[in-house]
Design a protein around this motif. Structure first.
Motif, mmCIF file in Angstrom:
data_model
loop_
_atom_site.group_PDB
_atom_site.id
_atom_site.type_symbol
_atom_site.label_atom_id
_atom_site.label_comp_id
_atom_site.label_asym_id
_atom_site.label_seq_id
_atom_site.Cartn_x
_atom_site.Cartn_y
_atom_site.Cartn_z
ATOM 1 N N MET A 196 -8.118 -19.081 -43.655
ATOM 2 C CA MET A 196 -8.644 -18.622 -42.501
ATOM 3 C C MET A 196 -9.321 -17.290 -42.633
ATOM 4 O O MET A 196 -8.507 -16.370 -43.081
ATOM 5 N N THR A 197 -10.541 -17.130 -42.347
ATOM 6 C CA THR A 197 -11.131 -16.110 -42.446
ATOM 7 C C THR A 197 -11.595 -15.137 -41.110
ATOM 8 O O THR A 197 -11.950 -14.067 -41.297
ATOM 9 N N THR A 198 -11.353 -15.896 -39.860
ATOM 10 C CA THR A 198 -11.813 -15.330 -38.657
ATOM 11 C C THR A 198 -10.554 -15.353 -37.627
ATOM 12 O O THR A 198 -9.812 -16.033 -37.858
ATOM 13 N N ASN A 199 -10.678 -14.409 -36.756
ATOM 14 C CA ASN A 199 -9.704 -14.100 -36.001
ATOM 15 C C ASN A 199 -10.190 -15.349 -34.583
ATOM 16 O O ASN A 199 -11.384 -15.530 -34.628
ATOM 17 N N LEU A 200 -9.051 -15.869 -34.172
ATOM 18 C CA LEU A 200 -9.375 -16.738 -32.893
ATOM 19 C C LEU A 200 -9.127 -16.545 -31.660
ATOM 20 O O LEU A 200 -7.879 -15.692 -31.568
ATOM 21 N N VAL A 201 -9.682 -16.845 -30.736
ATOM 22 C CA VAL A 201 -9.363 -16.441 -29.143
ATOM 23 C C VAL A 201 -9.481 -17.455 -28.416
ATOM 24 O O VAL A 201 -10.566 -18.238 -28.546
ATOM 25 N N ALA A 202 -8.558 -17.934 -27.742
ATOM 26 C CA ALA A 202 -8.500 -18.970 -26.602
ATOM 27 C C ALA A 202 -9.398 -18.839 -25.476
ATOM 28 O O ALA A 202 -9.392 -17.833 -24.754
ATOM 29 N N THR A 203 -10.111 -19.904 -25.102
ATOM 30 C CA THR A 203 -11.116 -19.760 -24.015
ATOM 31 C C THR A 203 -10.617 -20.726 -22.899
ATOM 32 O O THR A 203 -11.137 -20.788 -21.863
ATOM 33 N N SER A 204 -9.567 -21.334 -23.119
ATOM 34 C CA SER A 204 -8.969 -22.457 -22.203
ATOM 35 C C SER A 204 -7.426 -22.183 -22.043
ATOM 36 O O SER A 204 -6.700 -21.623 -23.118
ATOM 37 N N ASN A 205 -6.748 -22.279 -20.957
ATOM 38 C CA ASN A 205 -5.226 -22.308 -21.044
ATOM 39 C C ASN A 205 -4.606 -23.273 -21.468
ATOM 40 O O ASN A 205 -3.503 -23.110 -21.908
ATOM 41 N N SER A 206 -5.234 -24.495 -21.924
ATOM 42 C CA SER A 206 -4.486 -25.703 -22.497
ATOM 43 C C SER A 206 -5.095 -26.019 -23.787
ATOM 44 O O SER A 206 -6.220 -25.400 -24.063
ATOM 45 N N GLY A 207 -4.361 -26.668 -24.674
ATOM 46 C CA GLY A 207 -5.016 -27.095 -26.019
ATOM 47 C C GLY A 207 -4.366 -26.338 -26.854
ATOM 48 O O GLY A 207 -4.045 -25.116 -26.850
ATOM 49 N N ASP A 208 -4.153 -26.930 -28.091
ATOM 50 C CA ASP A 208 -3.640 -26.155 -29.295
ATOM 51 C C ASP A 208 -4.698 -25.265 -29.664
ATOM 52 O O ASP A 208 -5.795 -25.596 -30.143
ATOM 53 N N CYS A 209 -4.439 -24.040 -30.080
ATOM 54 C CA CYS A 209 -5.564 -23.146 -30.821
ATOM 55 C C CYS A 209 -5.646 -23.910 -32.433
ATOM 56 O O CYS A 209 -6.791 -23.989 -32.667
ATOM 57 N N VAL A 210 -4.423 -23.907 -33.048
ATOM 58 C CA VAL A 210 -4.904 -24.733 -34.448
ATOM 59 C C VAL A 210 -3.645 -25.587 -34.538
ATOM 60 O O VAL A 210 -2.480 -25.446 -34.209
ATOM 61 N N LEU A 211 -3.966 -26.986 -34.729
ATOM 62 C CA LEU A 211 -3.165 -28.191 -34.727
ATOM 63 C C LEU A 211 -3.240 -28.613 -36.267
ATOM 64 O O LEU A 211 -4.583 -29.041 -36.687
ATOM 65 N N ILE A 212 -2.253 -28.879 -36.909
ATOM 66 C CA ILE A 212 -2.024 -29.338 -38.202
ATOM 67 C C ILE A 212 -1.453 -30.740 -38.020
ATOM 68 O O ILE A 212 -0.296 -31.022 -37.525
ATOM 69 N N THR A 213 -2.099 -31.687 -38.576
ATOM 70 C CA THR A 213 -1.698 -33.168 -38.352
ATOM 71 C C THR A 213 -1.502 -33.768 -39.743
ATOM 72 O O THR A 213 -0.879 -34.884 -39.810
ATOM 73 N N ALA A 214 -2.003 -33.189 -40.715
ATOM 74 C CA ALA A 214 -1.698 -33.709 -41.982
ATOM 75 C C ALA A 214 -0.440 -33.249 -42.821
ATOM 76 O O ALA A 214 -0.257 -31.899 -42.568
ATOM 77 N N ALA A 215 0.244 -34.044 -43.558
ATOM 78 C CA ALA A 215 1.361 -33.625 -44.392
ATOM 79 C C ALA A 215 0.567 -32.660 -45.573
ATOM 80 O O ALA A 215 -0.518 -32.950 -45.752
ATOM 81 N N ASN A 216 1.627 -31.685 -46.169
ATOM 82 C CA ASN A 216 1.570 -30.872 -47.383
ATOM 83 C C ASN A 216 0.204 -30.164 -47.161
ATOM 84 O O ASN A 216 -0.873 -30.057 -48.002
ATOM 85 N N VAL A 217 -0.104 -29.285 -46.035
ATOM 86 C CA VAL A 217 -1.280 -28.237 -45.794
ATOM 87 C C VAL A 217 -0.441 -27.057 -46.085
ATOM 88 O O VAL A 217 0.508 -26.599 -45.692
#
Length: 375
Positions: free
Chosen positions: A61-82
């Motif tokens: 990851m090369t950028t900072n992240l800022v949430a614009t919503s109160n809900s929902g994951d900012c970063v979601l990992i669903t795959a194995a072995n990441v």
């Protein structure tokens, strides 16, 4: 040495060299043992939260992240072995109104490795529902817990911190064989680390200072090793052990906590030892086997006894301010206090509310005790 032993040693050396080479190429090796190299690492440069990683692999990851919503994951990992590198990246939520997670490792994502990253302003900073390795995470100022491991057996948290969160620094639930090493869980509005229904864990060289509740709480959790703990100035207890067995707390510095230094409640076959460390000047009792959550010896037998515990080599002092050093309250029998040292407590350095012979006191050094059989 047998030929088999020699072969094992050679294979081990080769394996170590492979790991070192992989680390030097880019950064790390994931739990899948697939090396990340410059050629196999994907660059992520999202503009905002809502990142989903659904394919195994290595990501930077090369950028900072800022949430614009109160809900929902900012970063979601669903795959194995990441493998996700968040070094020097900040991930910020919306603060008090947030109902979301900064980083969410889903139950399908076993084997994730996450390196670095500062996660703040979410409901939960980092939530893992599968085996994960967190290397040097920084979870701070989240509304609830900084880090949660839920049903994430064999997970590891190595260095880093979870501080100034509205809940606990770290909550581990249903996650056997977890490991925490050289971690700072301080200044949280709950406890530093809470372990629920998780066994065979290891918490080594943790710092858990100035939390509103306890430094570490073990609840219905067994066979956890806690060496090298620093737990000072917590609001209630340095270490709280409730309905738990076969845990070891040793080589510790547990001082100036509001109520008890080490509190064993309805727990058996635990060991508390402080050679090289101290359990000093805690508000009421330095080491307490009993069932009074706030007041020390209360003259009432505990409904569930604490038995077969061993306090060995504990160094406890009250410096003329605090009431008790080591206390075994009524109804808790079959315990041992050995080679411990107590002095300068305002009531008793060592206290047993039970009859002679029901607990063993041997080789201790103290100034005052409530029973003549304490020695």
């Amino acid at each position: 040495m047998t030929g088999f032993d020699s072969t094992v040693m050679k294979v081990t050396r080769v394996a170590r060299l492979v790991v070192i080479a992989s680390v030097l190429c880019v950064a790390a090796v994931s739990n899948s043992n697939a090396a990340c190299t410059a050629a196999t690492t994907h660059t992520l440069s999202p503009a905002a939260c809502g990142v989903v990683i659904s394919t195994a692999g290595c990501y930077n990851m090369t950028t900072n992240l800022v949430a614009t919503s109160n809900s929902g994951d900012c970063v979601l990992i669903t795959a194995a072995n990441v493998y996700l590198n968040l070094t020097d990246v900040s991930i910020k939520g919306t603060g008090a109104a947030s109902t979301s997670n900064g980083i969410h490792v889903a139950s399908t994502a076993a084997g994730a490795t996450i390196v670095g990253g500062t996660v703040s302003g979410f409901d939960i900073g980092i939530l893992a529902a599968a085996r994960v390795v967190l290397e040097a995470p920084d979870a701070e100022s989240n509304k609830g817990d900084g880090i949660q491991l839920n049903s994430a057996a064999s997970s590891k948290i190595v260095s880093g911190a979870s501080t100034s969160n509205g809940g606990n620094g770290v909550t581990i639930t249903g996650s056997n064989s977890f490991t925490m090493v050289s971690f700072d869980a301080s200044n949280n509005n709950g406890s530093g680390t809470v372990v629920n229904t998780s066994s065979a864990g290891d918490i080594t060289n943790e710092t858990a200072n100035s939390n509103a509740l306890s430094g570490i709480t073990l609840n219905k959790s067994n066979s956890t090793n806690i060496p090298g703990l620093i737990a000072n100035n917590n609001g209630t207890y340095g270490v709280e052990v409730v309905s738990s067995t076969s845990n070891k707390i040793f080589g510790t510095t547990i001082n100036l906590n509001g109520i008890y230094g080490v509190y064993l409640k309805e727990s058996s076959s635990n060991v508390v030892a402080s050679p090289g460390g101290t359990i000093h000047c805690n508000g009421i009792i330095d080491v307490y086997l009993g069932c009074s959550d706030t007041a020390g010896p209360n003259g009432a037998a505990c409904a569930t006894a604490s038995s077969a515990n061993e306090i060995d080599g504990a160094i406890v002092f009250g410096t003329g301010v605090n009431p008790y050093g080591i206390v075994i309250d009524l109804g808790n029998i079959g315990n041992k206090v050995l080679a411990s040292n107590g002095a300068t407590d305002t009531i008793d350095d060592m206290y047993d509310a039970n009859k002679a012979g029901q607990n063993t006191w041997f080789g201790n050094v103290f100034t005052t005790a409530n029973q003549s059989y304490i020695h």
